[in-house]
Design an enzyme around this catalytic site. Structure first.
Site, PDB file in Angstrom:
ATOM      1  N   ASN A   1      -4.177   8.460  -2.450  1.00 27.65           N
ATOM      2  CA  ASN A   1      -2.778   8.202  -1.654  1.00 27.65           C
ATOM      3  C   ASN A   1      -3.010   8.997  -0.444  1.00 27.65           C
ATOM      4  O   ASN A   1      -2.923  10.322  -0.322  1.00 27.65           O
ATOM      5  CB  ASN A   1      -1.871   9.094  -2.476  1.00 27.65           C
TER       6      ASN A   1
ATOM      7  N   ASN B   1       4.883   6.047   1.640  1.00 26.22           N
ATOM      8  CA  ASN B   1       4.974   4.649   1.435  1.00 26.22           C
ATOM      9  C   ASN B   1       5.017   4.498  -0.165  1.00 26.22           C
ATOM     10  O   ASN B   1       4.855   3.261  -0.758  1.00 26.22           O
ATOM     11  CB  ASN B   1       4.143   3.790   2.043  1.00 26.22           C
ATOM     12  N   ASP B   2       5.209   5.603  -0.556  1.00 25.31           N
ATOM     13  CA  ASP B   2       5.150   5.509  -2.314  1.00 25.31           C
ATOM     14  C   ASP B   2       6.301   4.904  -2.832  1.00 25.31           C
ATOM     15  O   ASP B   2       6.193   3.938  -3.875  1.00 25.31           O
ATOM     16  CB  ASP B   2       4.954   6.838  -2.886  1.00 25.31           C
TER      17      ASP B   2
ATOM     18  N   GLY C   1       0.449   5.629  -6.425  1.00 25.77           N
ATOM     19  CA  GLY C   1       0.553   5.858  -5.168  1.00 25.77           C
ATOM     20  C   GLY C   1      -0.571   5.880  -4.258  1.00 25.77           C
ATOM     21  O   GLY C   1      -0.397   6.163  -2.982  1.00 25.77           O
TER      22      GLY C   1
ATOM     23  N   ASP D   1      -3.398   4.060  -1.543  1.00 21.82           N
ATOM     24  CA  ASP D   1      -2.958   3.056  -0.624  1.00 21.82           C
ATOM     25  C   ASP D   1      -3.856   2.812   0.399  1.00 21.82           C
ATOM     26  O   ASP D   1      -5.222   3.344   0.062  1.00 21.82           O
ATOM     27  CB  ASP D   1      -1.748   3.489   0.026  1.00 21.82           C
TER      28      ASP D   1
ATOM     29  N   ASP E   1     -10.511 -14.580  -8.460  1.00 17.74           N
ATOM     30  CA  ASP E   1     -10.196 -14.079  -9.893  1.00 17.74           C
ATOM     31  C   ASP E   1     -10.149 -15.536 -10.654  1.00 17.74           C
ATOM     32  O   ASP E   1      -9.684 -16.571 -10.026  1.00 17.74           O
ATOM     33  CB  ASP E   1      -8.806 -13.585  -9.701  1.00 17.74           C
TER      34      ASP E   1
ATOM     35  N   GLU F   1     -15.073 -15.349 -10.599  1.00 20.33           N
ATOM     36  CA  GLU F   1     -15.081 -14.501 -12.008  1.00 20.33           C
ATOM     37  C   GLU F   1     -14.976 -15.739 -13.069  1.00 20.33           C
ATOM     38  O   GLU F   1     -14.068 -16.542 -13.129  1.00 20.33           O
ATOM     39  CB  GLU F   1     -13.856 -13.667 -12.138  1.00 20.33           C
TER      40      GLU F   1
END
Length: 622
Positions: free
Chosen positions: A134, A139-140, A159, A161, A326, A355
């Site tokens: 964090n 920006n949490d 949190g 980032d 993905d 994947e």
């Protein structure tokens, strides 16, 4: 006359003013792509009846697409190669008047190295951004996005980032990594479990709890300056149920099973099965993962163009060195051919890894570029995650030598030997990505029963065998998930990513002796590997395992490396005459971990429950 003028003014005042577009995607574009067609998606209330026009040198409006929703307008424009960068106007006229919408064209970066792909010379550090560090507590919390930060709950956001990752780049580089794969950073406006990032709700916006688009780009530039490329995680198979499309879908076939969702069967083989029914194929590729992840219909040509352009937009905007796609086999497979063809055509030095989570090697091989498939299917995908080798490595290390697995196949190191021997199935096995674990499975230290000797063997194997290695964050300090396979626990916070953490992987504070030793061990291997061309591109030869030992060589005309795995709980002699075809001309081996020389004559004593990694020394050079 005055009365008539006043009446006109009153009528004009009563006429609704044209609302601005709520969205224009992509927000800007570049001049210089090989394929000059560009789709622009406009969204706003009742815009379908607007008549667009363009009068700008080099830009031609070639097609207008109106859809069932009155709030979308799709324009196709052609951008000539000689078009100058800058802003031009797209004019719109309607029942209530006309207006101009500016649109910007930038110059595409001409430096191919900016998007040069990752490869076998790299080692990838996989990061789940919310759980790593964090760097900006401010920006949490983001108004309107929900799913608040709560580090005590494994399912909540914690949190981490973009700034936190940027702050730790020196640590990552010092460990010896040359690339980072970041789990998705785009907006996930979801009520729960938004931290993992796999339920996109805006394809052109970084989630503000991670930072901003510009911060993502700055991270990539900073990482590049430290010799680290960035691999972006993308998803075209599905979106999150909180995506803004879900309030107003453009067409009646934007989603698969749009009216009544059907969950996927997850039966991967239906894509290759020559006897598969259309019903089963549809239930696999068109089915939804879960109700909160609507499945996109890439057979819709408007959606297909949108998704492909989005990938190109992020590659050019960020300057990334790769994409990890993905759930690669789940979207329409013919669309994935076109998506990958377009990406690799525009960026020939780029790399994409798909994947395909299955232990069935033919199913993985099916998707790789250059494969001669039984059904004529053509792929442009350079790389895949080597799940079969990961599964074989784990099983080989934890199962008994000489035994059998539950399916009757060999257990122990022979299993790993046989699976690697199946590399003839792949068009290019060296391009696969190899790994001990990832964000969707138990930590490798847990998979191996917290056996430190097996852990060391697993890392030595991954960093020596063919392919590009990927290591999950925290593996270097023995992060684990004992007694649970809960993903929130597997993706626990990186020790030292938060100021209040009692344990700090960067400084060593609070780490026990074994964790410190593991960190040093991985650092030594990574730095050694970084300079070993023979590991990046050399040939491979291995010998059938015997007596709990397995020997593998990497070699070329200039260099040779010998890796020996010893699963035995006691020191074990290894007779060398069996390996004469690879040891001829070499008189000693230098232990990569200790620097000590070991004579290569008769037999050598292998340390118990350990790998032995030797750089071979030509006769006369020792």
């Amino acid at each position: 006359m005055l009365r008539r003028i006043l009446l006109v003014l009153l009528l004009l005042a009563a006429t609704p003013v044209l609302a601005e577009f709520e969205r224009i995607e992509p927000p800007f574009w570049w001049i210089g792509f090989k394929e000059t067609k560009l789709q622009l998606m406009f969204y706003g209330e009742g815009i379908t009846h607007l008549e667009p026009s363009i009068e700008h040198a080099g830009v031609t409006l070639s097609r207008i697409e109106r859809v069932s929703s009155p709030n979308y307008l799709f324009l196709y424009i052609d951008i000539a190669a000689e078009t100058r960068p800058g802003t031009f106007d797209i004019r719109f006229s309607g029942p209530h008047g006309a207006f101009a919408q500016p649109y910007q064209l930038r110059k595409k970066n001409p430096d191919p190295s900016r998007t040069g792909g990752f490869g076998t010379a790299d080692a990838i550090y996989l990061i789940t951004p919310d759980r790593f560090a964090n760097g900006d507590p401010g920006n949490d919390f983001a108004p309107g996005l929900g799913d608040a930060v709560d580090r005590t709950d494994p399912a909540k956001r914690h949190g981490g980032d973009i700034q936190g990752i940027r702050d730790k780049l020196d640590y990552i580089a010092e460990l010896g990594f040359t690339a980072i794969w970041l789990n998705p950073l785009l907006e996930n406006r979801m009520p729960t479990h938004s931290y993992h990032g796999y339920a996109t709700t805006d394809f052109y916006r970084v989630d503000p709890r991670f930072g901003s688009n510009e911060q993502y780009r700055e991270l990539v530039e900073t990482a590049r300056g430290k010799g680290i490329g960035v691999i972006m995680d993308m998803i075209v198979n599905h979106i999150g149920s909180g995506h803004w499309w879900m309030q107003d879908l453009p067409t009646d076939d934007w989603l698969n099973f749009q009216e009544s969702p059907v969950m996927t069967s997850h039966e991967h083989i239906t894509e290759q099965d020559p006897y598969a029914s259309g019903y089963d194929q549809s239930r696999y590729s068109d089915g939804w993962f879960v109700e909160s992840m609507p499945d996109l219909n890439q057979r819709n040509p408007l959606l297909a163009d949108y998704l492909t352009q989005n990938a190109l937009w992020w590659i050019e905007y960020l300057g990334i060195s790769g994409i990890r796609m993905d759930t690669y086999p789940y979207p329409d497979k013919h669309y994935m051919t076109e998506w990958t063809r377009r990406v690799m055509s525009e960026y020939p030095q780029f790399n994409v890894v798909g994947e395909e989570w299955t232990s069935n090697q033919p199913s993985v091989a099916y998707w790789q570029r250059g494969q001669n498939n039984h059904d004529g299917y053509v792929s442009y995908l350079p790389s895949l995650m080597d799940f079969p080798l990961q599964e074989a490595m784990r099983a080989a290390l934890v199962s008994e030598e000489g035994g059998r697995m539950s399916d009757g196949s060999p257990a122990g190191l022979l299993r790993l030997y046989q699976i690697l021997g199946n590399d003839f199935l792949y068009a290019d096995p060296a391009s696969l990505v190899v790994f001990p674990d990832n964000h969707d499975m138990s930590r490798i230290f847990t998979q191996l029963g917290e056996d430190y000797g097996l852990y060391r063997m697993a890392l030595a194997w991954v960093l020596t065998v063919r392919g590009t290695p990927q290591i999950y964050y925290g593996t270097e300090v023995l992060m684990k998930n004992p007694g649970t396979e809960d993903h929130g626990i597997i993706r626990s916070d990186f020790p030292g990513g938060w100021p209040e953490d009692p344990t700090n992987s960067l400084t060593g504070q609070g780490l026990d002796d074994q964790a410190l030793a593991a960190q040093k061990y991985l650092r030594t291997l990574l730095h050694w590997r970084k300079g070993k061309t023979v590991i990046h591109s050399g040939k491979l030869m291995h010998f059938r395992p015997e007596n709990g030992t397995y020997v593998l060589f990497r070699y070329d005309a200039q260099d040779s490396v010998m890796l020996i795995l010893n699963k035995n709980h006691e020191a074990t002699p290894l007779k060398l005459d069996r390996y004469a075809e690879r040891l001829g001309g070499y008189s000693a081996g230098r232990n990569v971990l200790t620097g000590k020389l070991l004579p290569l004559s008769g037999a050598i004593m292998l340390p118990a429950r350990s790998p032995l990694l030797l750089e071979l020394i030509p006769s006369g050079d020792d």
